[in-house]
Write a protein that holds these residues in place. Structure first.
Motif, short mmCIF file in Angstrom:
data_model
loop_
_atom_site.label_atom_id
_atom_site.label_comp_id
_atom_site.label_asym_id
_atom_site.label_seq_id
_atom_site.Cartn_x
_atom_site.Cartn_y
_atom_site.Cartn_z
N LYS A 819 -10.71 32.75 -11.12
CA LYS A 819 -10.86 32.91 -9.67
C LYS A 819 -10.34 31.71 -8.89
O LYS A 819 -10.50 31.65 -7.67
CB LYS A 819 -12.34 33.16 -9.34
CG LYS A 819 -12.88 34.44 -9.96
CD LYS A 819 -14.33 34.69 -9.60
CE LYS A 819 -14.83 35.98 -10.23
NZ LYS A 819 -16.27 36.23 -9.89
N ASP A 820 -9.71 30.80 -9.59
CA ASP A 820 -9.18 29.59 -8.94
C ASP A 820 -7.97 29.96 -8.07
O ASP A 820 -7.09 30.71 -8.50
CB ASP A 820 -8.77 28.58 -10.02
CG ASP A 820 -8.24 27.30 -9.42
OD1 ASP A 820 -9.05 26.50 -8.96
OD2 ASP A 820 -7.00 27.14 -9.42
N GLU A 821 -7.92 29.41 -6.86
CA GLU A 821 -6.86 29.77 -5.91
C GLU A 821 -5.48 29.39 -6.42
O GLU A 821 -4.51 30.15 -6.29
CB GLU A 821 -7.12 29.10 -4.56
CG GLU A 821 -6.15 29.53 -3.48
CD GLU A 821 -6.48 28.92 -2.12
OE1 GLU A 821 -5.62 28.99 -1.23
OE2 GLU A 821 -7.59 28.37 -1.98
N GLU A 822 -5.35 28.21 -7.03
CA GLU A 822 -4.06 27.77 -7.55
C GLU A 822 -3.59 28.69 -8.67
O GLU A 822 -2.42 29.06 -8.75
CB GLU A 822 -4.15 26.31 -8.04
CG GLU A 822 -2.85 25.76 -8.61
CD GLU A 822 -1.70 25.79 -7.61
OE1 GLU A 822 -0.55 25.95 -8.05
OE2 GLU A 822 -1.96 25.65 -6.40
N PHE A 823 -4.53 29.06 -9.54
CA PHE A 823 -4.15 29.99 -10.62
C PHE A 823 -3.71 31.33 -10.05
O PHE A 823 -2.74 31.93 -10.53
CB PHE A 823 -5.30 30.21 -11.59
CG PHE A 823 -5.07 31.37 -12.51
CD1 PHE A 823 -4.16 31.27 -13.56
CD2 PHE A 823 -5.70 32.60 -12.29
CE1 PHE A 823 -3.90 32.36 -14.38
CE2 PHE A 823 -5.44 33.69 -13.11
CZ PHE A 823 -4.54 33.56 -14.16
N GLN A 824 -4.42 31.82 -9.05
CA GLN A 824 -4.07 33.10 -8.46
C GLN A 824 -2.64 33.10 -7.95
O GLN A 824 -1.90 34.08 -8.12
CB GLN A 824 -5.04 33.43 -7.31
CG GLN A 824 -6.48 33.69 -7.74
CD GLN A 824 -6.66 34.99 -8.49
OE1 GLN A 824 -5.75 35.81 -8.54
NE2 GLN A 824 -7.83 35.18 -9.09
N LYS A 825 -2.21 31.99 -7.36
CA LYS A 825 -0.83 31.88 -6.87
C LYS A 825 0.15 31.92 -8.03
O LYS A 825 1.16 32.64 -7.98
CB LYS A 825 -0.65 30.58 -6.07
CG LYS A 825 -1.38 30.56 -4.73
CD LYS A 825 -1.14 29.23 -4.02
CE LYS A 825 -1.90 29.18 -2.69
NZ LYS A 825 -1.71 27.87 -2.01
N ARG A 826 -0.15 31.13 -9.06
CA ARG A 826 0.75 31.10 -10.22
C ARG A 826 0.80 32.46 -10.92
O ARG A 826 1.86 32.92 -11.36
CB ARG A 826 0.29 30.02 -11.21
CG ARG A 826 0.54 28.59 -10.76
CD ARG A 826 2.02 28.21 -10.90
NE ARG A 826 2.49 28.24 -12.27
CZ ARG A 826 2.32 27.27 -13.15
NH1 ARG A 826 1.66 26.16 -12.80
NH2 ARG A 826 2.80 27.36 -14.37
N ASN A 827 -0.35 33.08 -11.04
CA ASN A 827 -0.41 34.37 -11.73
C ASN A 827 0.31 35.45 -10.92
O ASN A 827 0.97 36.33 -11.49
CB ASN A 827 -1.87 34.77 -11.97
CG ASN A 827 -1.99 35.96 -12.90
OD1 ASN A 827 -1.47 35.94 -14.01
ND2 ASN A 827 -2.67 37.00 -12.44
N ASN A 828 0.19 35.38 -9.61
CA ASN A 828 0.90 36.34 -8.76
C ASN A 828 2.41 36.19 -8.93
O ASN A 828 3.15 37.19 -8.94
CB ASN A 828 0.50 36.15 -7.30
CG ASN A 828 0.96 37.30 -6.44
OD1 ASN A 828 0.49 38.43 -6.59
ND2 ASN A 828 1.89 37.03 -5.52
N LYS A 829 2.85 34.94 -9.08
CA LYS A 829 4.29 34.70 -9.30
C LYS A 829 4.72 35.25 -10.65
O LYS A 829 5.77 35.87 -10.78
CB LYS A 829 4.57 33.21 -9.21
CG LYS A 829 6.05 32.86 -9.25
CD LYS A 829 6.28 31.38 -8.97
CE LYS A 829 7.77 31.07 -8.92
NZ LYS A 829 8.01 29.64 -8.61
N LEU A 830 3.89 35.03 -11.68
CA LEU A 830 4.18 35.58 -13.00
C LEU A 830 4.24 37.11 -12.94
O LEU A 830 5.15 37.73 -13.50
CB LEU A 830 3.11 35.13 -14.00
CG LEU A 830 3.15 35.79 -15.39
CD1 LEU A 830 4.46 35.49 -16.10
CD2 LEU A 830 1.96 35.33 -16.23
#
Length: 853
Positions: A819-830
């Motif tokens: 649920k981390d915001e930074e991970f969400q951005k990276r995962n959305n890019k992936l």
């Protein structure tokens, strides 16, 4: 007037004679099943001298004890009791049997036989309705058990009787009206031609029905009797029954032609229009679903509603009730027969993913013998009956202005679309309703084909990630395409990946006590080796999802929860490590010592770019090739298949080989002896733990032999072995390890992996990563191999988020960050990169299937 009455009576008598004549050839038509059939119980031939006695303690019809004076006995003896029960064989003798004449009470009740075996290995067989056989075997601790049978019931007999009576009446109408029309016509020859034209559709349907039945029968192996209306019918019986209804349909058509009461006929049309989705659904499920009788009412209504909505849409478009009804019926019977054929061929009913591979399926079908069971023939017969009925309706032309037509079509289409959108987004996707894609038939059996098919289709729709920008994706991939990751320039090595069934590492964990480490050799590899754990998204099963992640490097987190990408998303051209390596001059080989139809591998693997493929039929299938304790192919035999590929290499091309093993598959039998002991107390039942760890030891010994083979192999070769998931009885191991059931996802959603090479590679220990990173990591460590742009991107993702599964997501500090915001951005890019590839645009090949710079 008097002559008209005589004509009616004569028509009825002629119809009665014809119908009686036709049904006289059907041995078990209606009530005759109770006069022409017997229920027989015969003891099976004993397997040994110590298993020859069989005892029946009681036979009940409903709650009434069966009078043994009405039972014919041969080789069985009664007891000296008031009832004569129990009856027993006192030893096996060929020809011994109990013959029971079924009573009318069985129309409303089940027949229950309570029996006892002594010793426990004796058995008997109950046969009834000619094509039904039930083995009677007591496996309980006291050697007692019971069996229930449901005979032809009252509803079935009533239905057949009503059809028979209705056919007599309707066909008499046809005869009467036929004679009247010819008599009243001024030009009798011309009138006969008109009559032929009026009824030609019925004759065409009869011809198509008989032709279809003959074609279906050719695909049913050695079936003499077919269950029709819960009674045994021969193929000839089915033809006669269809012909009976055909004659009735002529009468229906003649009634419509008279147009004596247009309003009543119109009401009849609408009643049939409403009934058609229910009948079509019943026919569909009858073709393949053995559990249809126990389906909940809510699912029957949902499935019928789906068919009804489609039927109404077609009706609004073409303005023909009959054609819209026929379309739904034909669609339903085709769906049902396809389910039947696919279940036998692929152990799966028709799911949306199969529609995307019709071309491949057609090629496969050319060399495949399609088999069906008797249910398909029965369902097709029912479809023919119903088709004859609905094809007989007559409806006048509907006059409607173009504006009204457009308004109605637009209005209904909007409602139809709204229902679809709401059901997909709020009832299916957001509520997380699961579909069993490992065994779709389990969902289809319980919830029905139309609803299950729709749910799977709705769940597999991939939508673009938030903020998806194709140009931005291409810029990212181009950057990684040109990125230098310091690839070693050594000779391209051979690569072997072993996906080991249910491989887990429990040794030394918590309070579990094992006499030795089952995978001691694997974990002892340290020179030119990397040891670690691969984190997975499946547990106790779901092999194919781990296989997908390892072969494609696409994490399951991209897909809807519960997805099986092999069954849903792998189309021709899909990215895979096989394609990337083939692009660099590798030969590729992939194998699984089991059926090719498991998870549609026979279609999926070619779609992933593999041409050299081997399944169970390509192995030595002698008894010695299979593990004696569970009957799966031994790992030693599977490893020999890999050796064979390397021994027979005929060119200088490096080889990539991928093996999915079977030996350690569950279920695991209790208290199987072996070298490794589970030393924890088990109260007499180890629940398969010893069986499992000793299977692992055999695999480990086979791995040692394979490593020894490659140690002496004269080409650089790197080998990776990992587990697809923990075993089915993981819960037992966790309770032993924790001394409780207090364990988390982190304890069970991982398996061991080991990489070893017969040449120098960097050595590492305690490496943790999810399976989607494993092949890029392996290729980088192997040296001499160029990675695709996507694989390079995954290596960068791995540095920051080494564990990315549907069950747990951890960053490089070991913190859960789903649920981390930074991970969400990276995962959305992936996800945007993966979505770009999933569109199957050939321009994605450059970044996903080809070696980058």
């Amino acid at each position: 007037m008097k002559r008209d009455k005589k004509l009616k009576i004569s028509s009825f008598v002629i119809s009665l004679i014809i119908m009686l004549f036709m049904q006289s050839f059907i041995e078990d038509f209606s009530y005759k099943v109770y006069t022409n059939e017997n229920i027989e119980i015969s003891q099976s031939e004993p397997a040994s001298d110590y298993s020859d006695n069989f005892k029946i303690n009681s036979i009940y019809i409903g709650d009434k004890l069966l009078d043994l004076d009405k039972v014919e006995m041969k080789g069985w003896t009664k007891s000296k009791t008031d009832t004569g029960y129990p009856v027993q064989t006192n030893g096996y003798s060929k020809g011994n049997k109990l013959s029971i004449k079924p009573s009318p009470g069985l129309m409303f009740n089940k027949l229950s036989v309570n029996f006892e075996t002594s010793p426990k290995y004796s058995t008997a067989v109950m046969t009834y309705l000619k094509d039904h056989t039930m083995t009677m075997y007591a496996s309980s601790s006291d050697n007692r058990s019971y069996v229930d049978i449901h005979y032809t019931d009252f509803v079935s007999i009533l239905t057949q009787t009503l059809i028979f009576i209705g056919s007599i009446v309707l066909f008499s109408f046809f005869i009467y009206n036929l004679i009247r029309r010819i008599e009243e016509a001024s030009d009798k020859k011309k009138e006969i031609l008109y009559i032929g034209k009026d009824y030609i559709l019925n004759f065409i349907i009869l011809g198509v029905s008989i032709f279809g039945l003959s074609k279906l029968k050719a695909h049913i192996p050695e079936e003499k009797y077919f269950t029709f209306f819960h009674a045994p019918y021969t193929y000839q019986d089915l033809i006669l029954f269809v012909s009976t209804v055909f004659l009735a349909s002529l009468g229906m058509k003649s009634i419509y032609k008279r147009k004596s009461n247009i309003k009543a006929l119109d009401i009849t049309n609408w009643i049939l229009f409403i009934l058609n989705p229910f009948m079509s659904f019943y026919i569909l499920e009858s073709a393949y679903n053995p559990n249809f009788g126990s389906m909940e009412l809510i699912y029957i209504l949902i499935n019928a509603l789906i068919l009804f909505l489609i039927q109404v849409l077609i009706y609004i478009v073409i303005r023909k009730k009959r054609l819209s009804m026929i379309f739904i019926l034909v669609l339903s019977i085709a769906f049902g027969i396809a389910n039947d054929a696919l279940y036998i061929l692929r152990d799966s009913p028709l799911i949306p993913a199969f529609l995307g591979s019709l071309g491949v399926a057609a090629d496969v079908a050319k060399d495949t013998v399609i088999e069906l069971n008797g249910h398909s023939l029965m369902a097709f017969s029912l479809a023919s009956l119903w088709l004859l009925i609905i094809s007989s309706i007559n409806e006048g032309k509907i006059k409607i202005s173009k504006i009204s037509y457009v308004k109605q079509l637009a209005g209904y289409s909007a409602i139809f679309a709204l229902i679809t959108v709401v059901s997909v987004n709020y009832f299916i996707k957001q509520n997380g309703v699961g579909v069993n894609l490992w065994r779709p038939s389990r969902t289809y059996y319980v919830e029905g084909s139309p609803y299950s098919f729709y749910r799977i289709f709705a769940n597999q729709i991939l939508t673009a990630p938030k903020g998806y920008d194709e140009k931005e994706v291409e810029d990212t991939l181009e950057e990684y395409y040109n990125k230098d990751i310091g690839t070693k320039e050594n000779k391209k090595p051979n690569i072997v990946i072993i996906q080991s069934e249910a491989l887990a590492d429990y040794y030394g964990k918590g309070n579990l006590k094992l006499s030795e480490n089952p995978i001691a050799f694997q974990r002892s590899l340290d020179e030119n080796a990397i040891q670690g754990n691969s984190y997975v998204s499946v547990l106790g099963g779901g092999t194919v999802n781990s296989e997908y992640e390892a072969l494609t490097s696409v994490p399951l987190t991209f897909f809807p929860l519960g997805a099986y990408p092999f069954q849903q998303y792998v189309k021709e051209g899909h990215t895979s490590v096989g394609r990337v390596l083939e692009n660099q001059g590798y030969n590729t080989f992939i194998t699984h010592p089991n059926k090719p139809t498991n998870y549609s591998r026979q279609e999926v693997w070619p779609n992933l770019g593999f041409k050299n493929i081997a399944f169970l039929g390509d192995y030595d299938n002698s008894p010695e090739s299979f593990e004696s304790t569970n009957s799966f192919m031994k790992d030693s035999v599977a490893f020999d298949k890999i050796k064979e590929q390397f021994e027979n290499k005929s060119d200088d091309k490096p080889l990539f080989a991928y093996l999915v093993t079977m030996q350690n598959h569950g279920g695991y039998t209790s208290n199987v002896p072996g070298d490794i002991k589970v030393l924890n107390e088990n109260n007499g039942d180890d629940k398969g733990t010893s069986h499992y760890v000793n299977l692992l030891k055999k695999s480990d010994e086979d791995l040692k032999n394979l490593v020894e083979f490659f140690k002496s192999y004269d080409e650089p070769t790197i080998l990776c072995i990992f587990g697809d998931h923990q075993p089915q009885n993981y819960d037992i191991f966790m309770k032993l390890i924790k001394s409780s059931d207090n364990y988390t996802n982190k304890d069970v959603f991982y398996t061991p992996f080991t990489i070893w090479a017969n040449y120098d590679i960097d050595e590492e220990k305690d490496v943790n990563m999810s399976l989607n990173y494993l092949t890029p990591y392996l290729l980088q460590k192997a040296g001499g191999i160029k990675l695709s742009a996507y694989e390079k991107y995954m290596l960068d993702m791995h540095k920051d988020y080494p564990i990315l599964t549907t069950k747990q997501i951890f960053n490089n500090d070991g913190l859960e960050v789903s649920k981390d915001e930074e991970f969400q951005k990276r995962n959305n890019k992936l996800n945007s990169l993966i979505y770009y590839e999933m569109k199957q645009d050939t321009k994605s090949d450059k970044y996903f299937n080809e070696a980058s710079k």
